[in-house]
Design a protein around this motif. Structure first.
Motif, PDB file in Angstrom:
ATOM      1  N   LYS A  91      -1.823   1.103  -0.609  1.00 27.84           N
ATOM      2  CA  LYS A  91      -0.902   2.013  -0.730  1.00 27.84           C
ATOM      3  C   LYS A  91       0.364   1.544  -1.148  1.00 27.84           C
ATOM      4  CE  LYS A  91       0.932   5.286   2.873  1.00 27.84           C
ATOM      5  NZ  LYS A  91       2.274   5.087   2.916  1.00 27.84           N
ATOM      6  N   THR A  92       1.062   0.235  -0.699  1.00 24.36           N
ATOM      7  CA  THR A  92       2.106  -0.201  -1.265  1.00 24.36           C
ATOM      8  C   THR A  92       2.094  -0.517  -2.989  1.00 24.36           C
ATOM      9  OG1 THR A  92       2.503  -1.318   0.720  1.00 24.36           O
ATOM     10  CG2 THR A  92       3.862  -2.161  -1.322  1.00 24.36           C
ATOM     11  N   TYR A  93       0.793  -0.969  -3.436  1.00 26.36           N
ATOM     12  CA  TYR A  93       0.563  -1.306  -4.896  1.00 26.36           C
ATOM     13  C   TYR A  93       0.749   0.008  -5.351  1.00 26.36           C
ATOM     14  CZ  TYR A  93      -2.208  -1.865  -9.030  1.00 26.36           C
ATOM     15  OH  TYR A  93      -2.865  -1.806 -10.226  1.00 26.36           O
ATOM     16  N   LEU A  94       0.230   1.335  -5.126  1.00 26.96           N
ATOM     17  CA  LEU A  94       0.305   2.666  -6.000  1.00 26.96           C
ATOM     18  C   LEU A  94       1.833   3.105  -5.758  1.00 26.96           C
ATOM     19  CD1 LEU A  94      -3.007   4.102  -4.884  1.00 26.96           C
ATOM     20  CD2 LEU A  94      -2.406   2.946  -7.112  1.00 26.96           C
ATOM     21  N   GLU A  95       2.400   3.138  -4.404  1.00 25.50           N
ATOM     22  CA  GLU A  95       3.668   4.002  -4.293  1.00 25.50           C
ATOM     23  C   GLU A  95       4.713   3.162  -4.750  1.00 25.50           C
ATOM     24  OE1 GLU A  95       3.982   4.272   0.042  1.00 25.50           O
ATOM     25  OE2 GLU A  95       2.543   6.085  -0.054  1.00 25.50           O
ATOM     26  N   SER A  96       4.503   1.914  -5.140  1.00 28.54           N
ATOM     27  CA  SER A  96       5.644   1.187  -5.635  1.00 28.54           C
ATOM     28  C   SER A  96       5.843   1.661  -7.165  1.00 28.54           C
ATOM     29  CB  SER A  96       5.343  -0.327  -5.695  1.00 28.54           C
ATOM     30  OG  SER A  96       4.136  -0.758  -6.484  1.00 28.54           O
ATOM     31  N   VAL A  97       5.000   2.384  -7.681  1.00 22.24           N
ATOM     32  CA  VAL A  97       5.175   2.927  -9.148  1.00 22.24           C
ATOM     33  C   VAL A  97       5.124   4.349  -9.191  1.00 22.24           C
ATOM     34  CG1 VAL A  97       4.518   0.660 -10.439  1.00 22.24           C
ATOM     35  CG2 VAL A  97       2.619   2.254  -9.774  1.00 22.24           C
ATOM     36  N   GLY A  98       4.926   5.064  -7.901  1.00 22.73           N
ATOM     37  CA  GLY A  98       5.165   6.391  -7.977  1.00 22.73           C
ATOM     38  C   GLY A  98       3.526   7.133  -7.824  1.00 22.73           C
TER      39      GLY A  98
END
Length: 462
Positions: A277-284
């Motif tokens: 989740k963090t990996y994906l959300e960190s770049v939108g």
């Protein structure tokens, strides 16, 4: 290794951490930017500093000239297995300087709420801080016992950040001197904070570029719109044909040489602490967009890709220009895994594009682009399990064998040029901002990295 022999080494590392940080700060102040000729003297100075530091702890070390920046090679006396440790002392440029909160070559210690104390400055994580973890582990062993638990050689490069033009010729010319039982590479990191990681596979790379040529000249879109072949429409259709609706590459034969990962490897990846989740959300992003049926980590580490990196043509200035352009251009890269052959794959990709061409369209390919296969580590070697146990003991968290989505060419060079297997272990974190302003390296990574290498050396010598 008897714990009574290792324990005082770990105590020495703890007690000498301030001095180790001081030495690292001294190396970080050297502006060893390899890609800019203005910093040639600084690269030379960094190589001299490292050779001198290795000599101070008993290594027969020297700065070695190349047509570019120097290499540093050092050898120590010892019994047991012979390991060759690789790192690079050159760093990336610091631009844009205006985005740095501190001077990039005036390293500082900072207290942060997220990471505790960090070392801030260019090269802290990539790769000076990392390479010094191993040097400091050797320093502690020598200080406590007067000797090393293994036969150790050092190989420091000064051109990694600028394409390594001197690396392969130097390795070939000095192959007998550089050969060891196994290579240790520190230019890597951890899959998640506090999760010690050993890279087991690195994706390879294939680059290509093509131009679709249509009419002899740019055409008036009123006169030829309709009957005229538009290279931008043509290239868009071809690009769209590269993948099917599931995200799978639709080039015939693309997946030859690809292997599924083992159940044990999948278990380690599923429990490695990776936060999707963090990996994906960190770049939108809100979800992964790759190949259906594979996890985010599998897509990143163990599956091949075909990516469009650039697509352009026609008029790109202000306002409108009503033309059908004569040409359209596309840059692509493929990440390779397993036994995929970059030369054979290039032919398959080009054949796919040729098969899509409409009448009156021609394709012109760039003839000066390279490719390299994936690097797959021989994890059956006992050194991997020994290192995994040592890392687990130090971090109090199961060490995992991970993949890497990018490429670290030196791992393949050790195999191809010297016939050596390599083991990649580093302590960088994803948010270290390598290559970016405000690069940092956690003091915990530096401290526990030194302790980790001390444990690994002990485990390899058993």
């Amino acid at each position: 290794m008897n714990d009574t022999r290792l324990a005082p080494v770990l105590d020495r590392i703890d007690a000498e951490l301030p001095a180790a940080l001081d030495r690292l700060m001294e190396l970080l102040r050297i502006q060893s930017i390899s890609t800019d000729p203005a910093f040639k003297a600084e690269c030379d100075k960094a190589a001299e500093w490292l050779a001198s530091d290795l000599a101070s702890i008993g290594f027969n070390a020297a700065k070695r000239a190349t047509p570019g920046h120097p290499m540093v090679v050092g050898h120590g006396e010892g019994t047991g297995p012979h390991v060759l440790f690789y790192g690079h002392y050159d760093v990336q440029p610091v631009d844009p300087l205006s985005e740095w909160n501190t001077a990039p070559f005036e390293p500082v210690l900072q207290d942060t709420p997220e990471h505790g104390q960090v070392i801030r400055g260019r090269g802290t994580s990539d790769d000076k801080g990392q390479l010094m973890t191993f040097v400091e582990a050797c320093r502690a062993w020598k200080a406590v016992h007067g000797s090393l638990p293994a036969r150790i050689s050092f190989f420091f490069e000064g051109e990694e950040e600028s394409g390594s033009p001197s690396l392969i010729p130097f390795m070939k010319e000095n192959a007998e001197e550089l050969k060891a039982d196994i290579a240790l590479i520190c230019d890597t990191g951890m899959v998640a904070p506090g999760v010690p990681s050993i890279a087991s596979q690195l994706r390879g790379m294939l680059k290509d570029e093509f131009t679709i040529v249509g009419p002899r000249i740019d055409l008036h879109s009123g006169h030829y719109g309709g009957p005229g072949l538009n290279p931008l429409k043509e290239i868009s259709r071809i690009v769209a044909s590269f993948h099917d609706k599931t995200g799978r590459v639709a080039v015939e034969g693309f997946y030859e040489g690809v292997h599924e990962i083992s159940d044990e490897m999948k278990r380690q990846w599923e429990n490695c602490g990776f936060d999707e989740k963090t990996y994906l959300e960190s770049v939108g992003y809100t979800r992964p967009h790759g190949e259906t049926g594979y996890s985010t980590l599998e897509q990143q580490w163990a599956r091949p890709t075909l990516e469009v990196n650039g697509l352009w043509g026609g008029y790109n200035g202000a306002g409108s220009k009503t033309v059908i352009p004569s040409k359209a251009h596309c840059k692509i890269t493929c990440r390779l895994v397993g036994d995929m052959d970059p030369n054979a794959l290039r032919k398959k990709v080009r054949a796919h594009v040729a098969a899509q061409l409409s009448p009156d369209a021609k394709v012109v390919w760039d003839s000066d682009l390279e490719g390299s296969p994936a690097a797959v580590m021989n994890t059956e070697r006992p050194e991997f399990e020994a290192a995994r146990g040592a890392l687990t003991d130090e971090w109090n968290r199961e060490a995992v064998l991970i993949g890497m989505g990018g490429s670290i060419p030196i791992a393949g060079f050790f195999k191809d040029v010297l016939g050596m297997d390599a083991m990649l272990i580093g302590f960088a974190n994803e948010d270290d901002a390598i290559h970016s302003p405000n690069e940092k390296y956690n003091v915990e990574s530096f401290h526990k990295g030194i302790r980790s290498w001390a444990r690994i050396l002990a485990a390899l010598s058993e």
